[in-house]
Design a protein around this motif. Sequence first.
Motif, PDB file in Angstrom:
ATOM      1  N   LEU A 240     -16.055   3.252  10.335  1.00 36.75           N
ATOM      2  CA  LEU A 240     -15.165   2.144  10.675  1.00 36.75           C
ATOM      3  C   LEU A 240     -15.374   1.775  12.127  1.00 36.75           C
ATOM      4  CD1 LEU A 240     -12.711   0.275  10.073  1.00 36.75           C
ATOM      5  CD2 LEU A 240     -11.249   2.186  10.801  1.00 36.75           C
ATOM      6  N   HIS A 241     -15.571   0.495  12.385  1.00 37.94           N
ATOM      7  CA  HIS A 241     -15.727   0.007  13.757  1.00 37.94           C
ATOM      8  C   HIS A 241     -14.397  -0.586  14.230  1.00 37.94           C
ATOM      9  CE1 HIS A 241     -19.912   0.746  13.159  1.00 37.94           C
ATOM     10  NE2 HIS A 241     -20.023  -0.181  12.229  1.00 37.94           N
ATOM     11  N   VAL A 242     -13.957  -0.155  15.387  1.00 38.42           N
ATOM     12  CA  VAL A 242     -12.700  -0.633  15.976  1.00 38.42           C
ATOM     13  C   VAL A 242     -13.035  -1.404  17.246  1.00 38.42           C
ATOM     14  CG1 VAL A 242     -10.434   0.023  16.849  1.00 38.42           C
ATOM     15  CG2 VAL A 242     -11.516   1.394  15.043  1.00 38.42           C
ATOM     16  N   ALA A 243     -12.660  -2.678  17.269  1.00 37.66           N
ATOM     17  CA  ALA A 243     -12.979  -3.552  18.410  1.00 37.66           C
ATOM     18  C   ALA A 243     -11.726  -3.807  19.236  1.00 37.66           C
ATOM     19  CB  ALA A 243     -13.554  -4.879  17.915  1.00 37.66           C
ATOM     20  N   VAL A 244     -11.854  -3.653  20.551  1.00 36.19           N
ATOM     21  CA  VAL A 244     -10.764  -3.947  21.490  1.00 36.19           C
ATOM     22  C   VAL A 244     -11.217  -5.134  22.338  1.00 36.19           C
ATOM     23  CG1 VAL A 244      -9.275  -3.057  23.312  1.00 36.19           C
ATOM     24  CG2 VAL A 244     -10.130  -1.510  21.518  1.00 36.19           C
ATOM     25  N   VAL A 264      -3.992  -0.512   6.206  1.00 32.28           N
ATOM     26  CA  VAL A 264      -4.258   0.463   7.258  1.00 32.28           C
ATOM     27  C   VAL A 264      -3.421   0.107   8.495  1.00 32.28           C
ATOM     28  CG1 VAL A 264      -5.995   1.416   8.813  1.00 32.28           C
ATOM     29  CG2 VAL A 264      -6.564   0.978   6.424  1.00 32.28           C
ATOM     30  N   LYS A 265      -2.640   1.066   8.951  1.00 32.53           N
ATOM     31  CA  LYS A 265      -1.776   0.848  10.101  1.00 32.53           C
ATOM     32  C   LYS A 265      -2.561   1.023  11.388  1.00 32.53           C
ATOM     33  CE  LYS A 265       2.600   2.437  12.122  1.00 32.53           C
ATOM     34  NZ  LYS A 265       3.703   3.438  12.012  1.00 32.53           N
ATOM     35  N   VAL A 266      -2.327   0.118  12.353  1.00 27.87           N
ATOM     36  CA  VAL A 266      -2.968   0.184  13.663  1.00 27.87           C
ATOM     37  C   VAL A 266      -1.879   0.282  14.724  1.00 27.87           C
ATOM     38  CG1 VAL A 266      -4.449  -0.989  15.339  1.00 27.87           C
ATOM     39  CG2 VAL A 266      -4.963  -1.148  12.891  1.00 27.87           C
ATOM     40  N   ILE A 267      -1.945   1.319  15.542  1.00 18.62           N
ATOM     41  CA  ILE A 267      -1.028   1.469  16.673  1.00 18.62           C
ATOM     42  C   ILE A 267      -1.791   1.104  17.940  1.00 18.62           C
ATOM     43  CG2 ILE A 267       0.375   3.075  18.018  1.00 18.62           C
ATOM     44  CD1 ILE A 267       0.856   4.670  15.488  1.00 18.62           C
ATOM     45  N   LYS A 287      -3.980  11.888  10.555  1.00 14.42           N
ATOM     46  CA  LYS A 287      -4.259  12.439   9.231  1.00 14.42           C
ATOM     47  C   LYS A 287      -3.956  11.450   8.113  1.00 14.42           C
ATOM     48  CE  LYS A 287      -3.649  17.319  10.427  1.00 14.42           C
ATOM     49  NZ  LYS A 287      -2.890  18.564  10.156  1.00 14.42           N
ATOM     50  N   ASP A 288      -2.987  10.554   8.331  1.00 20.18           N
ATOM     51  CA  ASP A 288      -2.660   9.582   7.288  1.00 20.18           C
ATOM     52  C   ASP A 288      -3.529   8.319   7.376  1.00 20.18           C
ATOM     53  OD1 ASP A 288      -1.685   8.313   9.519  1.00 20.18           O
ATOM     54  OD2 ASP A 288       0.365   8.070   8.768  1.00 20.18           O
ATOM     55  N   GLY A 289      -4.529   8.324   8.267  1.00 20.51           N
ATOM     56  CA  GLY A 289      -5.449   7.196   8.359  1.00 20.51           C
ATOM     57  C   GLY A 289      -5.075   6.146   9.382  1.00 20.51           C
ATOM     58  N   VAL A 310     -14.906   7.842   8.674  1.00 18.97           N
ATOM     59  CA  VAL A 310     -13.858   7.645   7.659  1.00 18.97           C
ATOM     60  C   VAL A 310     -13.685   8.927   6.855  1.00 18.97           C
ATOM     61  CG1 VAL A 310     -13.279   6.372   5.565  1.00 18.97           C
ATOM     62  CG2 VAL A 310     -14.281   5.176   7.521  1.00 18.97           C
ATOM     63  N   GLU A 311     -12.456   9.377   6.709  1.00 23.11           N
ATOM     64  CA  GLU A 311     -12.199  10.609   5.971  1.00 23.11           C
ATOM     65  C   GLU A 311     -12.210  10.398   4.458  1.00 23.11           C
ATOM     66  OE1 GLU A 311     -12.043  13.716   6.878  1.00 23.11           O
ATOM     67  OE2 GLU A 311     -12.395  13.228   8.975  1.00 23.11           O
ATOM     68  N   ASP A 312     -11.741   9.255   3.977  1.00 20.61           N
ATOM     69  CA  ASP A 312     -11.661   8.982   2.538  1.00 20.61           C
ATOM     70  C   ASP A 312     -12.479   7.732   2.229  1.00 20.61           C
ATOM     71  OD1 ASP A 312     -11.034   8.485  -0.104  1.00 20.61           O
ATOM     72  OD2 ASP A 312      -8.905   8.957   0.111  1.00 20.61           O
ATOM     73  N   PRO A 313     -13.765   7.900   1.912  1.00 20.92           N
ATOM     74  CA  PRO A 313     -14.623   6.726   1.699  1.00 20.92           C
ATOM     75  C   PRO A 313     -14.171   5.833   0.554  1.00 20.92           C
ATOM     76  CG  PRO A 313     -15.955   8.688   2.040  1.00 20.92           C
ATOM     77  CD  PRO A 313     -14.545   9.146   1.881  1.00 20.92           C
ATOM     78  N   THR A 314     -13.622   6.404  -0.531  1.00 23.67           N
ATOM     79  CA  THR A 314     -13.244   5.578  -1.676  1.00 23.67           C
ATOM     80  C   THR A 314     -12.089   4.646  -1.315  1.00 23.67           C
ATOM     81  OG1 THR A 314     -11.817   7.374  -2.486  1.00 23.67           O
ATOM     82  CG2 THR A 314     -14.054   7.279  -3.336  1.00 23.67           C
ATOM     83  N   GLN A 315     -11.085   5.169  -0.639  1.00 24.96           N
ATOM     84  CA  GLN A 315      -9.970   4.326  -0.202  1.00 24.96           C
ATOM     85  C   GLN A 315     -10.438   3.286   0.812  1.00 24.96           C
ATOM     86  OE1 GLN A 315      -7.179   4.922  -2.545  1.00 24.96           O
ATOM     87  NE2 GLN A 315      -6.110   4.549  -0.620  1.00 24.96           N
ATOM     88  N   PHE A 316     -11.341   3.695   1.681  1.00 27.16           N
ATOM     89  CA  PHE A 316     -11.907   2.803   2.694  1.00 27.16           C
ATOM     90  C   PHE A 316     -12.588   1.602   2.035  1.00 27.16           C
ATOM     91  CE2 PHE A 316     -15.869   2.116   5.341  1.00 27.16           C
ATOM     92  CZ  PHE A 316     -15.253   1.373   6.333  1.00 27.16           C
TER      93      PHE A 316
END
Length: 374
Positions: A240-244, A264-267, A287-289, A310-316
């Motif tokens: 997963l790429h995260v852009a700021v 997917v929650k983003v803080i 842990k919850d993504g 990514v920890e869970d590829p299928t959900q991703f």
Amino acid sequence: MRLVRRLLGSWIAIAALMAGVADAQDRQTPRRSTVSARTKPATPKKKVVPAARRGRRRPAPPPPLVATTPWGTASLASDLNALLDQRVKTGTWGVLVTSLTRGDTLFARQADTPLMPASTQKLFTTVLAFDRLGPWHQLNTDVLRVGALEPDGTLRGSLVLRGGGDPALAGRFLGGTPEAPMAVLAQMVLNAGVKRVTGDIIADASAFEPRRIPDGWLARYLNDSYAARVSALSLNANLLHVAVTPVRGRATPAVTLRPALAGVKVINQTTIRGTGRGARLSISRTKDGTVVAKGWIGGRSQPRVYTVVVEDPTQFAASAFRSALVAAGIEVDGGVRSEPTPSGAARVATLSSPPLIQLARVMNGESDNHFAEL
């Protein structure tokens, strides 16, 4: 046997294979999930050379390797011994060369010493895949529907995203963006007449065993891109790429996900500091993504993009597929879940990988662990 001869028949190929034995771990240097950037580059310290060493010249590097065409076992042994003596300074090496026609030993050096195969194992992975599947075999990612499709385009049921182990389900093969594979599948679904899904998006990775981390992988590898999780449904190499990105007139920069993910929650705990081009940021996942972004970025900085395993590829993959469906104009009432494809599901769309011969070229040319595992 023909395939074995074609891939491993020449001693030059065996010499290349030997060179990989010392590669106990791929020397890729991915960007970790936590990254800091200084406003100004640090000034390198001047190296102090002892007086006794001043004026000395560095030893000349060894001459480059040159492929030869030895005739006979004596010439082969001479060339290989020279290769090993000249180039191998560290590590433990074992070499065994046998005749493909007679089966006798042509050259041996520590041939019985147990060694870690490392990335040379990719060559044998290639041979086995070609032998069992054929070099032109393709791996499919399917979309299936569970339920009836009404004339107005409403699917009274769910859509299934079923993975077939395609390592090329990534933007570099389909338009260059992480969203591209799911966008292509979403357009296929729209072309099939689906305009609304009343159920869920189901992710099916049951083509492989559920274990995501192979034997032998150390814990310190698991945050690096070369050790991403293994799944039959793998999007964007399970990264997963995260852009700021600083936003003019705002105190807080924008934090976006590539590919875009549903649910997917983003803080965002970042701030914009001044008008510089520097940044000091860290990106992590709970842990919850949940994606957590911390730190600061200058107001004139270019977007900073960081990579998270990514920890869970299928959900991703399924979350990205749901977002792509919505972006294509398809309403999705339900959420995302993982389970095997229900019986009676009807195929709606299929996205095929490049042929295995092309996948092998990427796997071996770049020593790509993700391609090899899948």
